[in-house]
Design a protein around this motif. Structure first.
Motif, PDB file in Angstrom:
ATOM      1  N   SER A   1      16.916 -57.612  -7.164  1.00 48.80           N
ATOM      2  CA  SER A   1      17.327 -59.018  -7.204  1.00 48.80           C
ATOM      3  C   SER A   1      16.380 -59.804  -8.231  1.00 48.80           C
ATOM      4  CB  SER A   1      17.307 -59.659  -5.730  1.00 48.80           C
ATOM      5  OG  SER A   1      15.875 -59.425  -5.148  1.00 48.80           O
ATOM      6  N   VAL A   2      16.947 -61.052  -8.869  1.00 57.39           N
ATOM      7  CA  VAL A   2      16.004 -61.937  -9.707  1.00 57.39           C
ATOM      8  C   VAL A   2      16.012 -63.261  -9.250  1.00 57.39           C
ATOM      9  CG1 VAL A   2      16.987 -60.340 -11.674  1.00 57.39           C
ATOM     10  CG2 VAL A   2      18.321 -62.253 -10.875  1.00 57.39           C
ATOM     11  N   TYR A   3      14.782 -63.634  -9.451  1.00 52.56           N
ATOM     12  CA  TYR A   3      14.357 -65.050  -9.048  1.00 52.56           C
ATOM     13  C   TYR A   3      13.363 -65.411 -10.209  1.00 52.56           C
ATOM     14  CZ  TYR A   3      16.108 -64.018  -4.453  1.00 52.56           C
ATOM     15  OH  TYR A   3      16.824 -63.645  -3.055  1.00 52.56           O
TER      16      TYR A   3
ATOM     17  N   VAL B   1      13.071 -59.224 -16.071  1.00 54.99           N
ATOM     18  CA  VAL B   1      13.824 -60.114 -15.144  1.00 54.99           C
ATOM     19  C   VAL B   1      14.603 -61.242 -15.999  1.00 54.99           C
ATOM     20  CG1 VAL B   1      13.567 -61.585 -13.317  1.00 54.99           C
ATOM     21  CG2 VAL B   1      11.933 -59.521 -13.388  1.00 54.99           C
TER      22      VAL B   1
ATOM     23  N   ALA C   1      18.421 -62.140 -15.557  1.00 58.42           N
ATOM     24  CA  ALA C   1      18.667 -63.550 -14.673  1.00 58.42           C
ATOM     25  C   ALA C   1      19.028 -64.721 -15.797  1.00 58.42           C
ATOM     26  CB  ALA C   1      17.232 -63.956 -14.120  1.00 58.42           C
TER      27      ALA C   1
ATOM     28  N   ARG D   1      21.690 -62.877 -18.620  1.00 57.57           N
ATOM     29  CA  ARG D   1      23.058 -62.445 -17.992  1.00 57.57           C
ATOM     30  C   ARG D   1      23.498 -61.042 -18.701  1.00 57.57           C
ATOM     31  NH1 ARG D   1      22.589 -65.477 -13.373  1.00 57.57           N
ATOM     32  NH2 ARG D   1      22.420 -67.402 -13.808  1.00 57.57           N
TER      33      ARG D   1
END
Length: 682
Positions: free
Chosen positions: A172-174, A184, A188, A191
């Motif tokens: 998951s990306v944050y 990342v 993120a 895209r």
């Protein structure tokens, strides 16, 4: 107003806002204690339940002075929104600190070290608990001021955090664009579909960008137009960065990228700290996972910096200040080597003074026993090499280049930005001006100390009683020759000393820095007005006229600061030009004074030996005279032999007293000129 069962806040007291929550300043209903409450919005509830609960669980698990504390989890009365009740940090975030124009070129060295220590300690606690933060940035590092007046920084916002061991991955990306690891960022921000998994080292990249930002006031990777306007180039810079580079900037559209392996000259950190920090940045701002440091290496590298002590050194011939970072247990030899790396002055040619006295460093002395130094009270280094040292002076970039051009057209947003840049440039100009002033004082003071330094004495040579008269004549001739040389040197040194006293008086009377401070205070007042104006959609006629006048005043004040600074530079350059010739002259006289001191010391020793011989001979004569009187009646004689010898010795004694007076006179002059070690009185 909003509330939970135990806390109350106004929505006007907003501290920060994100995609899923807002943070407000609140009070405990019973005690009145100030806290921060994080109120989640509707968008946050669209996330999976385990994601919603993760931040609560993370904060409950963590307990460290460099991590914002969680006090309670409550709900609002009407909407039943989740609320995190947390420790309130009254001084904002590290981002607020960096946005202050005073820190436009980075934090002061002392403050940066506090940031380094706090972030490293907080991150160490996270890793001990198997937590990856995933959104490290200056805005998520809160600040409060402790009882001792020193800053304390604390990690916050664990909305993206999760438990992850060193060998685990996540997909998951944050995070925040400018601080994201390139892998990342690719998914993120750009895209782009990719199947990469990410490890805990993504935090290290974010820490590297944050430390660079704190040290310089700027981001390390900047495409033309800014990171958010040119995302593809931003990605290109971070992924094509050469090994060892810590920054890359594109100055023209479609232009080449300028790579940097050093921190900029405008950075407020010393060379000593830069040398320690750059390898850390280079090894955590590394895309290749095989080359990038892990957390163990990161903690080892940063703690090595934090456990060092600082010794301030001013190289007199080079006119340059240095900060030596050394472990407290290191001995003098290690210190001398560290000084050599910064000054290129070999250890055996390094001589030190401190507070007016020769400061001899025992080879086995440990650094924690060195004298306590500061920038204004450093160890003064003198090179004893026969080769003259190049004068370096204060290294700086001309601050005048950083003042923005002010256009006549009123644009409250652009004008506020320009005012901020102008105030930041004025702060930098003031700091450089203060460094130049401090340099002038250290030059004059240090050269005076060298002129009055202590000089060692000579060695003893034995002699016999029979040659007293010849020896005294030789001493008298030697002292006479020394006298002529000493008075020549006295005239030269008195002239230099008078110049140095005048220089120090001029430094004391120089009001340049105070004048710049006065201008800066007025510029800050205009900047505050421009910040208020920026919040208005449109200025009224009168307000616009005042705004225009303020802009004219801002430009005038900026030009005044530059003019004062240029005068400071001129005075400093004049001092440097004189310093080279003075330094050569004083060092040459210093060598001659050492030779004269050795000659006078040798004369002193010979005088002492003559005195001992004379006293011994007189004692023996008196003893013989007593024996003669005891053994035989007096024999008439015009002058007894013993009396004749006593008279001759009396003449020698008078001659010795005359030579002794000459010796003491010369010695007192040497002491005044070069601080010669006192000789025994005769």
């Amino acid at each position: 107003m909003q509330s939970t069962p135990n806390y109350l806040w106004s929505t006007e007291d907003l501290l920060g806002q994100g995609a899923t929550a807002s943070v407000y300043k609140a009070r405990n209903k019973k005690s009145g204690e100030l806290v921060a409450v994080k109120v989640f919005n509707n968008a946050s509830y669209l996330r999976p339940h385990e994601v919603q609960m993760r931040e609560f669980e993370m904060l409950r698990k963590l307990n460290h002075k460099n991590i914002v504390k969680l006090f309670a989890v409550e709900e609002t009365g009407s909407s039943k929104q989740k609320v995190l009740v947390m420790e309130y940090c009254s001084s904002g975030s590290l981002l607020n600190v960096l946005e202050d124009p005073a820190n436009a070129f980075g934090l002061a060295e002392s403050e940066f070290l506090i940031v380094l220590q706090c972030v490293v300690a907080g991150m160490n606690h996270l890793r001990e608990n198997g937590v990856v933060h995933r959104d490290i940035k200056p805005g998520n590092i809160m600040r409060l001021v402790g009882e001792d007046g020193q800053s304390i920084y604390k990690l916050t916002d664990f909305g993206a955090a999760r438990e992850l061991e060193d060998d685990e991955k996540f997909v998951s990306v944050y995070g925040t664009e400018e601080y994201l690891h390139p892998d990342v960022y690719e998914r993120a921000v750009l895209r782009k579909p990719q199947q990469k998994a990410f490890g805990v080292t993504v935090d290290l990249w974010s820490i590297g960008v944050t430390f660079y930002h704190a040290a310089t006031g700027s981001l390390p990777f900047v495409p033309f137009g800014g990171p958010r306007r040119n995302k593809e180039i931003m990605y290109k810079i971070t992924t094509e960065k050469p090994p060892g580079a810590i920054a890359g900037i594109q100055r023209q559209e479609n232009g080449n990228i300028e790579w940097s392996y050093e921190l900029p000259i405008t950075c407020r950190l010393s060379t000593g700290l830069k040398d320690q920090l750059i390898p850390v940045l280079a090894n955590i701002l590394e895309l290749d996972q095989e080359k990038c440091w892990g957390f163990d290496q990161f903690f080892a590298g940063t703690n090595d910096i934090l456990h060092r002590i600082v010794v301030d050194v001013f190289s007199l011939q080079q006119a340059s200040s240095h900060r030596i970072y050394i472990h407290s247990y290191n001995t003098t030899a290690k210190f001398l080597d560290a000084v050599f790396k910064q000054t290129n002055i070999a250890p055996h040619h390094q001589e030190y003074f401190f507070e007016g006295h020769l400061y001899e460093l025992d080879p086995n002395l440990q650094a924690h026993n060195f004298c306590r130094t500061t920038e204004s009270s450093p160890l003064t280094l003198l090179s004893t090499s026969e080769q003259p040292e190049d004068v370096l002076g204060v290294r700086y970039r001309d601050p005048a280049l950083d003042f923005p051009k002010l256009v006549p057209r009123v644009d409250v947003v652009a004008d506020c930005s320009a005012a901020k840049s102008a105030v930041g440039a004025a702060h930098q100009t003031l700091r450089v001006g203060q460094a130049l002033r401090r340099g002038r004082e250290l030059l004059a003071r240090g050269l005076q100390w060298v002129m009055f330094q202590a000089v060692p004495g000579g060695s003893r040579d034995p002699a016999g009683v029979d040659v007293l008269e010849t020896r005294l004549q030789r001493v008298d001739q030697e002292l006479s020759q020394c006298s002529h040389s000493i008075f020549d040197f006295q005239g030269a040194l008195d002239g230099i000393l008078a110049e140095l006293v005048k220089d120090r008086q001029q430094v004391h009377e120089d009001k340049s820095t105070q004048q710049m401070e006065c201008c800066l205070e007025k510029m800050q007042g205009i900047y505050k007005q421009f910040k208020k104006a920026r919040t208005c959609l449109r200025l009224g006629y009168n307000e616009e006229q005042i705004h225009k006048l303020d802009k004219l005043n801002l430009g005038s004040l900026a030009r005044r600061v530059v003019s004062i600074f240029q005068n400071c530079v001129q005075q400093y350059q004049e001092v440097l030009a004189l310093h080279s010739s003075r330094m050569r002259k004083v060092c040459e006289i210093k060598k001659h004074l050492k030779r004269l001191s050795n000659r006078i010391s040798a004369c002193s020793v010979e005088m002492m030996e003559c005195q001992d011989c004379l006293q011994g001979a007189l004692d023996r004569l008196l003893q013989v005279e007593k024996w003669n009187l005891a053994l035989a009646p007096p024999v008439p004689s015009p002058v007894p032999l013993s009396q004749e010898m006593a008279l001759r010795m009396q003449e020698l004694l008078e001659q010795m007293r005359s030579v002794s007076c000459n010796l003491q006179l010369n010695n007192s002059i040497i002491e005044r000129l070069g601080g010669a070690a006192p000789t025994p009185s005769v």
